[in-house]
Design a protein around this motif. Sequence first.
Motif, PDB file in Angstrom:
ATOM      1  N   ASP A  94       8.615  18.756 -21.228  1.00 49.74           N
ATOM      2  CA  ASP A  94       9.800  19.558 -20.923  1.00 49.74           C
ATOM      3  C   ASP A  94      11.006  19.261 -21.814  1.00 49.74           C
ATOM      4  OD1 ASP A  94      10.172  17.054 -19.983  1.00 49.74           O
ATOM      5  OD2 ASP A  94      10.624  17.612 -17.920  1.00 49.74           O
ATOM      6  N   LYS A 130      18.223  12.675  -7.409  1.00 47.00           N
ATOM      7  CA  LYS A 130      17.002  12.133  -7.979  1.00 47.00           C
ATOM      8  C   LYS A 130      17.271  10.736  -8.519  1.00 47.00           C
ATOM      9  CE  LYS A 130      13.755  13.880 -11.349  1.00 47.00           C
ATOM     10  NZ  LYS A 130      13.492  15.067 -12.166  1.00 47.00           N
ATOM     11  N   SER A 204      11.884  20.993 -12.280  1.00 48.38           N
ATOM     12  CA  SER A 204      10.964  19.870 -12.099  1.00 48.38           C
ATOM     13  C   SER A 204       9.737  20.289 -11.286  1.00 48.38           C
ATOM     14  CB  SER A 204      11.668  18.714 -11.408  1.00 48.38           C
ATOM     15  OG  SER A 204      10.732  17.723 -11.082  1.00 48.38           O
ATOM     16  N   LYS A 205       8.590  19.751 -11.670  1.00 48.89           N
ATOM     17  CA  LYS A 205       7.356  20.112 -10.991  1.00 48.89           C
ATOM     18  C   LYS A 205       7.068  19.199  -9.795  1.00 48.89           C
ATOM     19  CE  LYS A 205       6.557  23.210 -14.208  1.00 48.89           C
ATOM     20  NZ  LYS A 205       7.823  23.108 -14.934  1.00 48.89           N
TER      21      LYS A 205
HETATM   22  N1  UDP Z   1       3.115  18.014 -14.945  1.00 49.86           N
HETATM   23  C1  UDP Z   1       1.731  18.165 -14.991  1.00 49.86           C
HETATM   24  N2  UDP Z   1       1.054  18.415 -13.824  1.00 49.86           N
HETATM   25  C2  UDP Z   1       1.697  18.509 -12.607  1.00 49.86           C
HETATM   26  C3  UDP Z   1       3.095  18.332 -12.582  1.00 49.86           C
HETATM   27  C4  UDP Z   1       3.760  18.078 -13.762  1.00 49.86           C
HETATM   28  O1  UDP Z   1       1.122  18.066 -16.052  1.00 49.86           O
HETATM   29  O2  UDP Z   1       1.035  18.747 -11.593  1.00 49.86           O
HETATM   30  C5  UDP Z   1       3.839  17.720 -16.198  1.00 49.86           C
HETATM   31  C6  UDP Z   1       5.051  18.575 -16.458  1.00 49.86           C
HETATM   32  O3  UDP Z   1       4.726  19.814 -17.045  1.00 49.86           O
HETATM   33  C7  UDP Z   1       5.839  17.697 -17.390  1.00 49.86           C
HETATM   34  C8  UDP Z   1       5.552  16.294 -16.851  1.00 49.86           C
HETATM   35  O4  UDP Z   1       4.344  16.412 -16.109  1.00 49.86           O
HETATM   36  O5  UDP Z   1       5.368  17.774 -18.704  1.00 49.86           O
HETATM   37  C9  UDP Z   1       6.682  15.755 -15.991  1.00 49.86           C
HETATM   38  O6  UDP Z   1       7.010  16.703 -14.980  1.00 49.86           O
HETATM   39  P1  UDP Z   1       8.515  17.063 -14.593  1.00 49.86           P
HETATM   40  O7  UDP Z   1       9.363  17.200 -15.799  1.00 49.86           O
HETATM   41  O8  UDP Z   1       8.456  18.252 -13.693  1.00 49.86           O
HETATM   42  O9  UDP Z   1       8.920  15.782 -13.756  1.00 49.86           O
HETATM   43  P2  UDP Z   1      10.328  15.033 -13.706  1.00 49.86           P
HETATM   44  O10 UDP Z   1      10.984  15.123 -15.036  1.00 49.86           O
HETATM   45  O11 UDP Z   1      11.087  15.725 -12.634  1.00 49.86           O
HETATM   46  O12 UDP Z   1       9.954  13.623 -13.340  1.00 49.86           O
END
Ligand code: UDP
Length: 314
Positions: A94, A130, A204-205
């Motif tokens: 991302d 977060k 966020s995922k």
């Molecule tokens: N991601 C993935 N599978 C999932 C959820 C997330 O491959 O089921 C990937 C997402 O596309 C990103 C990375 O894991 O590249 C981190 O996710 P995110 O940015 O949503 O998490 P955060 O930054 O909130 O910790």
Amino acid sequence: MDISIVIPFLNEEESLKELNDWIVNVMQSNRFLYEIIYVDDGSSDNSWNIIEDIVKDNKNVKGIQFRRNYGKSAALNTAFEQAEGNVVITMDADLQDSPDEIPALYKMIIEDGHDLVSGWKKKRHDPINKRWPSKVYNSMNRLITGIKLHDMNCGLKAYRKDVIKTIEVYGEMHRFVPVIAKWAGFRKIGEKVVQHSKRKFGKSKFGMDRYRKGILDLISIIFVSRFGKRPMHLFGTLGFFLFFIGFGIAGYLAYAKFFLMEYKMTERPLFYFGLLCMIVGSQLFLTGFIAEMISRSSYDRNVYHISKKIGITN
Ligand code: UDP
Ligand code: MG
């Protein structure tokens, strides 16, 4: 090959092209021999087509597509099986992690001898709801696992090839790769402060539910690593202890009844407490037995990893 870059993604169509150009740029200007492995974790947007286009123009890029969403851990695990580089770097898709960190991470593994280096998003560009839970969560992790990392769950990490070929990341254990690595015997775990940016596209995922799951996963990983191969040591000790207390209480009550002429034992709270202890104690004991039998027949009852051999020819 010097470096394998592993990127799991789920619906990140807006970022992929920009991310790839940036990484390729860093790789070329440092003259690294590299590969980039993208794992599509069941995206429903246009992401996979973008990867197909990228792979067409650049033979260092590889793609793996899951049929459905299996989670970040599964995505990492598949890519780890494929990776050929001496250093393996994982990053999020991302654009929150910066590819400019890669050369320094590489150096920390190759020159400074780290087994694993975790990024630390010291100045973090995420919403406050977060950041704070994450701080509490990380200090809890430090306390329980004894691994002094400020940001265990940072997506940007570097590994010596040995590490990723030895460990297995399953369930949602991607949050605890350093813990898994440490238990596999890789002790030199370092940390590097890394740049972090706001999420540019999409959202966020992982929701707030990540903390509940994280805590449960932490408990199970501790349990499995300490007692997974000898469950009786835990259940047996607890069970024996409780049963012993209950038995002591029963003994005392019997003594009181026959020698002190106290009656109506079953009206005493202590009676029920003693009974409870004996029942729960024996159940724990039985649980230990069953767990022991399961671990005896599990496929990895005798899995260990040898790092070196000397004087052995076969
Ligand atoms: N991601 C993935 N599978 C999932 C959820 C997330 O491959 O089921 C990937 C997402 O596309 C990103 C990375 O894991 O590249 C981190 O996710 P995110 O940015 O949503 O998490 P955060 O930054 O909130 O910790
Ligand atoms: Mg992110």
